[in-house]
Design an enzyme around this catalytic site. Structure first.
Site, PDB file in Angstrom:
ATOM      1  CG  ASP A 104      -1.651   4.658   2.770  1.00 24.89           C
ATOM      2  OD1 ASP A 104      -2.179   3.989   1.872  1.00 24.89           O
ATOM      3  OD2 ASP A 104      -1.503   4.249   3.939  1.00 24.89           O
TER       4      ASP A 104
ATOM      5  CD  GLU B 194      -4.623   7.273   5.603  1.00 25.57           C
ATOM      6  OE1 GLU B 194      -5.546   6.447   5.631  1.00 25.57           O
ATOM      7  OE2 GLU B 194      -3.787   7.406   6.528  1.00 25.57           O
TER       8      GLU B 194
ATOM      9  CD  GLU C  18      -2.852   0.940   2.506  1.00 26.77           C
ATOM     10  OE1 GLU C  18      -3.266  -0.214   2.747  1.00 26.77           O
ATOM     11  OE2 GLU C  18      -3.165   1.935   3.185  1.00 26.77           O
TER      12      GLU C  18
END
Length: 293
Positions: free
Chosen positions: A107, A109, A105
């Site tokens: 990210d 955010e 993953e």
């Protein structure tokens, strides 16, 4: 006659190259509606042409979308306009992820804040299920006033997070030295808007003010100039040196890009896991002792 033959030969060569590229690369210039699908909150979120709106009405009613295709290496980008006003407790995301316990993953955010306080740009990377590689930044612009470009550039050598084409962070491939890297799992692009007021803003001290609901995050112009994942055969195909992103020019940042990133990290970075000696009790992750750019 000789000139005509050269022109014909060149045209054939170009057509072969283009055909090869299209077999391994998805250069996504399609409207967002043809590239992504809503997977959560279908009664709230909407896709219209090249635009995606995610809506959060209450604690349990966020929304999310994902790309129809999965990828292994390339540049994947989205333009995002974050929730304006009092966004405390609200999290907006744009990230890449595989599935399974040992998932990979990458990210972006965006952690909301009370009115007048800046958002937090939270970045992280999970390699084979191992995360805890966070870096956080405060934006040098208002991310709610207009759309801004967020790009994840990912190749066999490094991962780079870009904001408006400015690199803010690099994670390099040190698999040869025992550091897990993201090179054997296809990942889809995902977006979401959800409530996380138990941790997102000042560790959960600032709660979501539901009198401001519904909250809306706007996305547009999803683009994936990336190698399309077609199963394990893609592990070799997508890492091939014939792909544009494996060119040496993309193996590390240019001096100008390094200068840009160092400026952002010096002025706008508020957390880096490699500097958090208390968290790791002195036993720092191995990559922290290795150059990242």
């Amino acid at each position: 006659m000789e000139g005509n033959m050269k022109a014909i030969f060149l045209a054939i060569v170009i057509s072969v190259i283009v055909a090869f590229d299209h077999s391994s690369l998805q250069v996504n210039g399609q409207a967002l509606a043809k590239s992504m699908v809503i997977v959560w909150g279908k009664d709230r979120a909407s896709i219209n042409g090249d635009n995606l709106d995610l809506v959060l009405r209450d604690k349990d009613s966020g929304s999310a979308a994902k790309s129809k295709a999965a990828f292994l290496f390339g540049s994947i980008e989205m333009q995002i306009k974050l929730v304006p006003g009092n966004s405390a407790g609200v999290v907006t995301t744009f990230y890449l992820s595989s599935t399974g316990a040992n998932h990979n993953e990458i990210d972006f955010e965006f952690l909301g804040n009370v009115t007048g306080q800046p958002y937090t740009i939270h970045t992280n990377v999970f390699a084979q299920g191992q995360g805890n590689r966070e870096e956080q930044f405060v934006p040098w612009y208002d991310p709610t006033a207009d759309f801004h470009n967020y790009t994840i550039h990912w190749n066999p050598t490094e991962i780079v997070w870009f904001v408006d084409r400015i690199p803010i962070r690099v994670f390099r491939n040190y698999e040869s030295q025992g550091v897990p890297y993201l090179n054997k799992q296809g990942m889809r692009a995902l977006t979401s808007l959800w409530n996380a007021d138990d941790w997102a803003t000042r560790g959960g001290r600032d709660k979501t003010d539901w009198t401001h609901a519904p909250f809306t995050a706007r996305y547009r112009r999803f683009r994936a100039r990336a190698c399309k994942w077609n199963g394990t055969a893609s592990i070799t195909q997508c890492a091939s040196k014939s792909n544009w992103y494996t060119s040496p020019v993309y193996s590390q940042l240019t001096p100008a890009q390094k200068g840009q990133m160092e400026g952002i990290q010096n002025k706008n970075r508020i957390y880096a896991y490699c500097k958090d000696t208390n968290r790791f009790k002195g036993n720092m992750p191995k990559e922290c002792s290795l150059p990242q750019f």
